[in-house]
Structure formats: C-alpha cells, structure tokens
Write a protein that holds these residues in place. Sequence first.
Motif, short mmCIF file in Angstrom:
data_model
loop_
_atom_site.label_atom_id
_atom_site.label_comp_id
_atom_site.label_asym_id
_atom_site.label_seq_id
_atom_site.Cartn_x
_atom_site.Cartn_y
_atom_site.Cartn_z
N PHE A 268 -4.87 1.58 7.01
CA PHE A 268 -4.97 0.59 5.94
C PHE A 268 -5.68 1.18 4.72
O PHE A 268 -5.30 0.92 3.58
CB PHE A 268 -5.70 -0.67 6.43
CG PHE A 268 -5.67 -1.79 5.46
CD1 PHE A 268 -4.46 -2.38 5.09
CD2 PHE A 268 -6.83 -2.26 4.90
CE1 PHE A 268 -4.43 -3.42 4.18
CE2 PHE A 268 -6.81 -3.31 3.98
CZ PHE A 268 -5.60 -3.90 3.63
N GLY A 269 -6.68 1.99 4.95
CA GLY A 269 -7.38 2.65 3.84
C GLY A 269 -6.45 3.58 3.06
O GLY A 269 -6.45 3.57 1.83
N VAL A 270 -5.63 4.34 3.78
CA VAL A 270 -4.67 5.22 3.13
C VAL A 270 -3.64 4.37 2.38
O VAL A 270 -3.26 4.69 1.25
CB VAL A 270 -3.98 6.16 4.15
CG1 VAL A 270 -2.83 6.92 3.51
CG2 VAL A 270 -5.00 7.12 4.73
N PHE A 271 -3.21 3.27 2.98
CA PHE A 271 -2.26 2.37 2.33
C PHE A 271 -2.84 1.81 1.03
O PHE A 271 -2.15 1.79 0.00
CB PHE A 271 -1.88 1.23 3.28
CG PHE A 271 -1.02 0.18 2.64
CD1 PHE A 271 0.34 0.40 2.45
CD2 PHE A 271 -1.56 -1.02 2.22
CE1 PHE A 271 1.13 -0.56 1.84
CE2 PHE A 271 -0.78 -1.99 1.62
CZ PHE A 271 0.58 -1.76 1.43
N LEU A 272 -4.09 1.35 1.07
CA LEU A 272 -4.71 0.82 -0.15
C LEU A 272 -4.82 1.90 -1.23
O LEU A 272 -4.53 1.64 -2.40
CB LEU A 272 -6.10 0.26 0.15
CG LEU A 272 -6.16 -1.09 0.83
CD1 LEU A 272 -7.61 -1.48 1.11
CD2 LEU A 272 -5.47 -2.16 0.00
N GLN B 217 -11.30 -0.59 -5.29
CA GLN B 217 -10.08 -0.03 -5.85
C GLN B 217 -8.96 -1.07 -5.84
O GLN B 217 -8.22 -1.18 -6.81
CB GLN B 217 -9.64 1.21 -5.07
CG GLN B 217 -8.38 1.83 -5.65
CD GLN B 217 -7.93 3.06 -4.90
OE1 GLN B 217 -8.43 3.37 -3.83
NE2 GLN B 217 -6.97 3.76 -5.45
N ALA B 218 -8.84 -1.83 -4.77
CA ALA B 218 -7.81 -2.87 -4.71
C ALA B 218 -8.05 -3.92 -5.79
O ALA B 218 -7.11 -4.37 -6.45
CB ALA B 218 -7.81 -3.52 -3.32
N TRP B 219 -9.31 -4.29 -6.01
CA TRP B 219 -9.64 -5.26 -7.04
C TRP B 219 -9.31 -4.72 -8.44
O TRP B 219 -8.75 -5.42 -9.27
CB TRP B 219 -11.11 -5.66 -6.95
CG TRP B 219 -11.52 -6.63 -8.01
CD1 TRP B 219 -12.32 -6.40 -9.08
CD2 TRP B 219 -11.12 -8.00 -8.11
NE1 TRP B 219 -12.45 -7.53 -9.84
CE2 TRP B 219 -11.73 -8.53 -9.27
CE3 TRP B 219 -10.31 -8.83 -7.34
CZ2 TRP B 219 -11.54 -9.84 -9.67
CZ3 TRP B 219 -10.13 -10.15 -7.74
CH2 TRP B 219 -10.74 -10.64 -8.90
N ARG B 220 -9.65 -3.45 -8.70
CA ARG B 220 -9.34 -2.85 -10.00
C ARG B 220 -7.83 -2.82 -10.23
O ARG B 220 -7.36 -3.09 -11.34
CB ARG B 220 -9.91 -1.43 -10.09
CG ARG B 220 -11.39 -1.39 -10.38
CD ARG B 220 -11.85 0.03 -10.72
NE ARG B 220 -11.55 1.01 -9.68
CZ ARG B 220 -12.32 1.27 -8.64
NH1 ARG B 220 -13.46 0.64 -8.50
NH2 ARG B 220 -11.97 2.18 -7.75
N THR B 221 -7.08 -2.50 -9.19
CA THR B 221 -5.62 -2.47 -9.32
C THR B 221 -5.09 -3.86 -9.63
O THR B 221 -4.26 -4.03 -10.52
CB THR B 221 -4.98 -1.92 -8.03
OG1 THR B 221 -5.47 -0.60 -7.80
CG2 THR B 221 -3.47 -1.89 -8.13
N TYR B 222 -5.58 -4.85 -8.92
CA TYR B 222 -5.16 -6.23 -9.17
C TYR B 222 -5.48 -6.64 -10.61
O TYR B 222 -4.64 -7.20 -11.30
CB TYR B 222 -5.84 -7.19 -8.18
CG TYR B 222 -5.68 -8.63 -8.57
CD1 TYR B 222 -4.48 -9.29 -8.35
CD2 TYR B 222 -6.72 -9.32 -9.19
CE1 TYR B 222 -4.32 -10.62 -8.72
CE2 TYR B 222 -6.56 -10.64 -9.57
CZ TYR B 222 -5.36 -11.28 -9.33
OH TYR B 222 -5.20 -12.58 -9.72
N LYS B 223 -6.70 -6.35 -11.06
CA LYS B 223 -7.09 -6.71 -12.43
C LYS B 223 -6.21 -5.99 -13.45
O LYS B 223 -5.82 -6.57 -14.45
CB LYS B 223 -8.57 -6.37 -12.67
CG LYS B 223 -9.55 -7.20 -11.87
CD LYS B 223 -9.53 -8.65 -12.26
CE LYS B 223 -10.24 -8.82 -13.58
NZ LYS B 223 -10.23 -10.17 -14.08
N ASN B 224 -5.90 -4.74 -13.20
CA ASN B 224 -5.08 -3.96 -14.11
C ASN B 224 -3.66 -4.51 -14.18
O ASN B 224 -3.08 -4.62 -15.26
CB ASN B 224 -5.06 -2.49 -13.68
CG ASN B 224 -4.38 -1.61 -14.69
OD1 ASN B 224 -3.16 -1.50 -14.68
ND2 ASN B 224 -5.17 -1.01 -15.55
N VAL B 225 -3.08 -4.88 -13.05
CA VAL B 225 -1.71 -5.39 -13.00
C VAL B 225 -1.62 -6.75 -13.69
O VAL B 225 -0.61 -7.06 -14.31
CB VAL B 225 -1.21 -5.47 -11.55
CG1 VAL B 225 0.09 -6.23 -11.44
CG2 VAL B 225 -1.03 -4.07 -10.98
N THR B 226 -2.67 -7.56 -13.59
CA THR B 226 -2.62 -8.91 -14.15
C THR B 226 -3.19 -8.99 -15.56
O THR B 226 -3.21 -10.08 -16.15
CB THR B 226 -3.37 -9.89 -13.24
OG1 THR B 226 -4.73 -9.46 -13.09
CG2 THR B 226 -2.71 -9.99 -11.87
#
Length: 112
Positions: free
Chosen positions: A82-86, A9-18
């Motif tokens: 951290f999981g909730v934060f992500l 999910q963090a990777w997808r968010t990063y890819k989406n933002v960039t």
Amino acid sequence: MAKAARAAQAWRTYKNVTEPGSPGLGARLRAIPKLIGAVTRGQYPGMGKSKLAMMGLGVLYILSPVDIVPDFLVLIGVADDFGVFLWLMGSLLGESGRYVDWERKQVRAFPS
C-alpha cells in the motif's frame, strides 16, 4: 516511508488535484500514457528516464508475488504494498499534472 509521510503525500496529491486551475484527475489519468511516451522519447524535459524506471519498478513490486515483507504477515505485509501504491499514485498524478501544464504551454507557444 513512514505512515505519516505516506498520508501527507496522499493529502498533498489530493489538494493538488482539486486545486482550482490545476488539471483534474481525469486529465491527469489520460495524460499518463502520453507522459510515458514523451519521457521515453526524450521529448519531455520535466522528468527523467530514471524516475520513470523507478515508477516501473513500483508497478512490478505491487504486482509481484515476491515481497520484501511477505503478505501473510497481514497488516505489515499489505502495508508495504500500500505504501508503494500511494507513492506511485502520488508520483504519477503529480508528474502527469505537470506534464499537462507543460503540454498546454507548448500549445500556446506554438499554435498550429
């Protein structure tokens, strides 16, 4: 949520933002207060009040001294926060990006 799912999910968010043409991180962060206001007033159809409430509960969980898994269990106790934060950051950045896109379409559809 499993570690692999959180990382994905963090990777997808990063890819989406960039992604080219996608609202940048700054635009998404600035849009969060407007997104919250639009959802609570019922002006933004892209997100329900229940999801906003879940995000609010996520913030409370992170800030709360009471955890499902106590923080004195060092690795496990911090991992749940951290999981909730992500999840929260991924959800907020994703929703605020969709809100910025929606808002841009509204401006183009109804120029002043």
